[in-house]
Motif scaffolding. Structure first.
Motif, PDB file in Angstrom:
ATOM      1  N   GLU A 197      43.630  66.320  66.917  1.00 55.01           N
ATOM      2  CA  GLU A 197      42.795  66.592  65.745  1.00 55.01           C
ATOM      3  C   GLU A 197      42.594  68.098  65.600  1.00 55.01           C
ATOM      4  O   GLU A 197      42.511  68.626  64.495  1.00 55.01           O
ATOM      5  N   ASP A 198      42.528  68.774  66.742  1.00 53.37           N
ATOM      6  CA  ASP A 198      42.287  70.215  66.762  1.00 53.37           C
ATOM      7  C   ASP A 198      42.760  70.748  68.113  1.00 53.37           C
ATOM      8  O   ASP A 198      42.784  70.015  69.099  1.00 53.37           O
ATOM      9  N   PHE A 199      43.159  72.004  68.157  1.00 53.78           N
ATOM     10  CA  PHE A 199      43.524  72.623  69.433  1.00 53.78           C
ATOM     11  C   PHE A 199      43.470  74.132  69.325  1.00 53.78           C
ATOM     12  O   PHE A 199      43.559  74.701  68.240  1.00 53.78           O
ATOM     13  N   SER A 200      43.301  74.746  70.487  1.00 51.92           N
ATOM     14  CA  SER A 200      43.406  76.195  70.608  1.00 51.92           C
ATOM     15  C   SER A 200      43.948  76.459  71.998  1.00 51.92           C
ATOM     16  O   SER A 200      43.380  76.001  72.994  1.00 51.92           O
ATOM     17  N   ILE A 201      45.053  77.180  72.048  1.00 50.07           N
ATOM     18  CA  ILE A 201      45.673  77.513  73.325  1.00 50.07           C
ATOM     19  C   ILE A 201      45.887  79.015  73.367  1.00 50.07           C
ATOM     20  O   ILE A 201      46.484  79.592  72.461  1.00 50.07           O
ATOM     21  N   ARG A 202      45.381  79.633  74.426  1.00 44.34           N
ATOM     22  CA  ARG A 202      45.531  81.070  74.638  1.00 44.34           C
ATOM     23  C   ARG A 202      46.398  81.268  75.880  1.00 44.34           C
ATOM     24  O   ARG A 202      46.068  80.765  76.946  1.00 44.34           O
ATOM     25  N   VAL A 203      47.492  81.991  75.704  1.00 42.21           N
ATOM     26  CA  VAL A 203      48.392  82.308  76.820  1.00 42.21           C
ATOM     27  C   VAL A 203      48.495  83.830  76.940  1.00 42.21           C
ATOM     28  O   VAL A 203      48.241  84.542  75.967  1.00 42.21           O
ATOM     29  N   PRO A 204      48.903  84.325  78.112  1.00 44.82           N
ATOM     30  CA  PRO A 204      49.015  85.780  78.281  1.00 44.82           C
ATOM     31  C   PRO A 204      50.031  86.395  77.322  1.00 44.82           C
ATOM     32  O   PRO A 204      51.063  85.795  77.034  1.00 44.82           O
ATOM     33  N   MET A 205      49.715  87.571  76.840  1.00 46.78           N
ATOM     34  CA  MET A 205      50.636  88.286  75.952  1.00 46.78           C
ATOM     35  C   MET A 205      51.861  88.775  76.729  1.00 46.78           C
ATOM     36  O   MET A 205      52.941  88.864  76.172  1.00 46.78           O
ATOM     37  N   MET A 206      51.661  89.089  78.003  1.00 47.52           N
ATOM     38  CA  MET A 206      52.773  89.559  78.832  1.00 47.52           C
ATOM     39  C   MET A 206      52.967  88.575  79.977  1.00 47.52           C
ATOM     40  O   MET A 206      52.004  88.027  80.505  1.00 47.52           O
ATOM     41  N   ASN A 207      54.199  88.395  80.364  1.00 46.50           N
ATOM     42  CA  ASN A 207      54.531  87.398  81.373  1.00 46.50           C
ATOM     43  C   ASN A 207      54.301  87.904  82.802  1.00 46.50           C
ATOM     44  O   ASN A 207      55.101  87.655  83.693  1.00 46.50           O
ATOM     45  N   VAL A 208      53.199  88.622  83.010  1.00 47.19           N
ATOM     46  CA  VAL A 208      52.847  89.065  84.354  1.00 47.19           C
ATOM     47  C   VAL A 208      51.491  88.501  84.773  1.00 47.19           C
ATOM     48  O   VAL A 208      50.991  88.814  85.849  1.00 47.19           O
ATOM     49  N   LYS A 209      50.917  87.664  83.932  1.00 44.89           N
ATOM     50  CA  LYS A 209      49.634  87.003  84.208  1.00 44.89           C
ATOM     51  C   LYS A 209      49.803  85.510  83.968  1.00 44.89           C
ATOM     52  O   LYS A 209      50.651  85.074  83.187  1.00 44.89           O
ATOM     53  N   THR A 210      48.945  84.721  84.635  1.00 44.01           N
ATOM     54  CA  THR A 210      48.985  83.268  84.450  1.00 44.01           C
ATOM     55  C   THR A 210      47.781  82.759  83.671  1.00 44.01           C
ATOM     56  O   THR A 210      47.731  81.571  83.347  1.00 44.01           O
ATOM     57  N   ASN A 211      46.830  83.620  83.379  1.00 45.09           N
ATOM     58  CA  ASN A 211      45.596  83.182  82.721  1.00 45.09           C
ATOM     59  C   ASN A 211      45.891  82.447  81.415  1.00 45.09           C
ATOM     60  O   ASN A 211      46.581  82.978  80.547  1.00 45.09           O
TER      61      ASN A 211
END
Length: 160
Positions: free
Chosen positions: A70-84
């Motif tokens: 129904e709704d979603f928000s996914i935040r991934v790191p801008m650079m591939n050196v973090k896993t947050n």
């Protein structure tokens, strides 16, 4: 006469037991959208620079059909050196919650594999991911500040 009393007591006990075991997750009320929730979470708990995923990226990285949400928000790191990573997934139909949760778990495992031989500190961060379900909401958090993020997330939910 004794049989009638026993039957009535049994029925009354069954009613009381069933009333006490109502699933409270169905009475969860959230006023914010998933994006608003994620915005507030990263505002209150500072995370490395992140970007928002689109529905197409959701399909690619999480293997979830956006039509199930129904709704979603996914935040991934801008650079591939973090896993947050923070993912808030509001499932349309309760019967799909288990599948969405399994897909989020698989995503966390994929992140772990990606960093297993790359950056040891980020691998440890990914290993300590948190996966939480509240009603039709699934939350995945990969962060060294997961407890703080989850505390903010919990504040969005009110029991009716």
């Amino acid at each position: 006469m004794k049989k009638i009393i026993i039957i009535m007591l049994t029925i009354m006990l069954a009613i009381v037991v069933s009333a006490c075991s109502v699933d409270k997750s169905s009475t969860i009320e959230v006023k914010q959208s998933a994006k608003e929730m994620a915005d507030q979470m990263v505002k209150k708990v500072q995370e490395p620079a992140q970007m928002e995923l689109s529905a197409e990226e959701l399909k690619d990285l999480y293997k979830i059909d956006p039509k199930k949400l129904e709704d979603f928000s996914i935040r991934v790191p801008m650079m591939n050196v973090k896993t947050n990573e923070i993912a808030i997934l509001k499932v349309k139909d309760a019967k799909d919650v288990a599948d969405v949760k399994a897909a989020a778990k698989q995503r966390a495992e994929n992140v772990m594999k990606q960093f297993e031989h790359y950056l040891p500190d980020q691998y440890e961060n990914a290993k300590n991911y948190r996966l939480i379900t509240k009603g039709n909401y699934v939350l995945l958090v990969i962060s060294d500040k997961a407890d703080e993020i989850i505390k903010v997330y919990d504040s969005f939910f009110k029991q009716k």
